[in-house]
Design an enzyme around this catalytic site. Structure first.
Site, short mmCIF file in Angstrom:
data_model
loop_
_atom_site.label_atom_id
_atom_site.label_comp_id
_atom_site.label_asym_id
_atom_site.label_seq_id
_atom_site.Cartn_x
_atom_site.Cartn_y
_atom_site.Cartn_z
N GLY A 15 47.96 6.61 48.02
CA GLY A 15 48.86 7.26 48.96
C GLY A 15 50.13 7.85 48.38
O GLY A 15 51.04 8.19 49.12
N TYR A 157 57.47 7.76 67.92
CA TYR A 157 56.49 7.18 66.99
C TYR A 157 55.10 7.19 67.62
O TYR A 157 54.09 7.25 66.92
CB TYR A 157 56.92 5.77 66.60
CG TYR A 157 56.30 5.30 65.31
CD1 TYR A 157 56.42 6.06 64.14
CD2 TYR A 157 55.62 4.10 65.24
CE1 TYR A 157 55.86 5.63 62.96
CE2 TYR A 157 55.06 3.65 64.06
CZ TYR A 157 55.18 4.42 62.91
OH TYR A 157 54.63 4.00 61.74
N LYS A 164 49.65 1.11 63.91
CA LYS A 164 50.26 0.08 63.08
C LYS A 164 50.09 -1.31 63.69
O LYS A 164 49.95 -2.31 62.96
CB LYS A 164 51.74 0.39 62.85
CG LYS A 164 52.01 1.62 62.01
CD LYS A 164 51.45 1.51 60.60
CE LYS A 164 51.88 2.69 59.75
NZ LYS A 164 51.32 2.62 58.38
N ILE A 193 63.33 5.14 56.33
CA ILE A 193 63.67 5.66 55.02
C ILE A 193 63.11 7.07 54.92
O ILE A 193 62.03 7.37 55.47
CB ILE A 193 63.11 4.76 53.89
CG1 ILE A 193 63.54 5.28 52.51
CG2 ILE A 193 61.61 4.59 54.00
CD1 ILE A 193 63.18 4.33 51.38
#
Length: 269
Positions: A15, A157, A164, A193
């Site tokens: 990834g 999201y 997730k 981030i």
């Protein structure tokens, strides 16, 4: 910082997108700690970014892998088996959802994007675990990446939060399935981030700013924070830890979500 924490260990990081990705930060830390690291990429565009990064850590195995293709994951592990015979770790940093559906309401998620998001972001980790088990003959560790949107509502999201959540549940079941072979399965759940993947989330810059101002440490996390936690889970330091979802944040997960929903922080799209 160079250490010998991962000396004589070898494994795969999946990834890496560019030099700002979490996967790359982890790959560098593994290499600096003595590990031999193989890398995967998806498509020619990413190959051009990953190839020079592989040279930077002296990676001798760089393989293409599109997890949507049924044969790609088994092919990758067969190639690694030919060259190394066994591995000690795998880092799975793969996720996807349509950028257009990471805006507005989860209510509007299409069936096609739901299935694709789940297949790439969740099920691919199970496929990876199944192939990794075959060449983890001396035990090992599997590590994937989650996000706080799996536990609580996060603006924009959307379906990634559901994917997730499923990924975190699968970690527990995989940990049980693989425990007898001394293979540990864990996840890191970093706070916000800046990465290529995060740029697809609507209003992400507002999330970063809000987190920096409101978290107990008064800062956002860094790639070094995440890679340090990854080293713990991928090394023998965490030999007794499996089935865990570890938050790497600056106190982000203890903050009340009522503030996140405030209209002066997020404008509804």
């Amino acid at each position: 910082m160079s250490t010998s924490l991962m000396k004589n260990k070898k494994g795969l990081v999946m990834g890496v997108a560019n030099d700002r990705s979490i996967a790359w930060a982890i790959a560098k830390s593994l290499s600096n700690s003595g590990a031999k690291v193989a890398l995967t990429y998806q498509g020619e565009a990413l190959k051009k970014r990953v190839t020079p990064l592989a040279k930077e850590i002296n990676s001798s195995i760089v393989l293409e892998c599109n997890v949507e293709n049924d044969n790609d994951i088994p092919k990758v592990f067969n190639e690694i088996k030919k060259k190394w015979k066994t591995i000690d770790f795998v880092v799975h940093a793969i996720a996807f959802s349509s950028r257009e559906e990471l805006k507005g309401k989860y209510l509007n998620t299409t069936k096609d994007n739901f299935k694709k998001t789940m297949a790439i972001s969740c099920y691919s980790f199970t496929e990876v675990a199944r192939e990794a088990e075959k060449i983890m003959t001396n035990g090992g560790t599997l590590l994937t990446l989650s996000y706080f949107g799996s536990e609580r509502f996060m603006p924009h999201y959307n379906v990634m939060g559901i994917a997730k959540s499923a990924l975190e549940a699968s970690i527990k079941y995989l940990a049980k399935d693989l425990g007898k072979k001394k293979i540990r399965v864990n996840a890191l759940s970093p706070g916000p981030i800046k990465t290529l993947a995060a740029s697809a989330i609507g209003d992400f810059n507002y999330i970063l700013k809000w987190n920096e101002n409101n978290s107990p440490l008064k800062r956002n996390i860094t790639s070094e924070d995440i890679s340090g936690s990854a080293l713990y889970f991928l090394s023998d330091l965490s030999s007794g830890v499996t089935g865990e979802i570890h938050h790497v944040d600056s106190g982000y997960n203890i903050i009340g979500m009522k503030d996140l929903d405030s209209p002066d922080i997020f404008e509804e799209k």
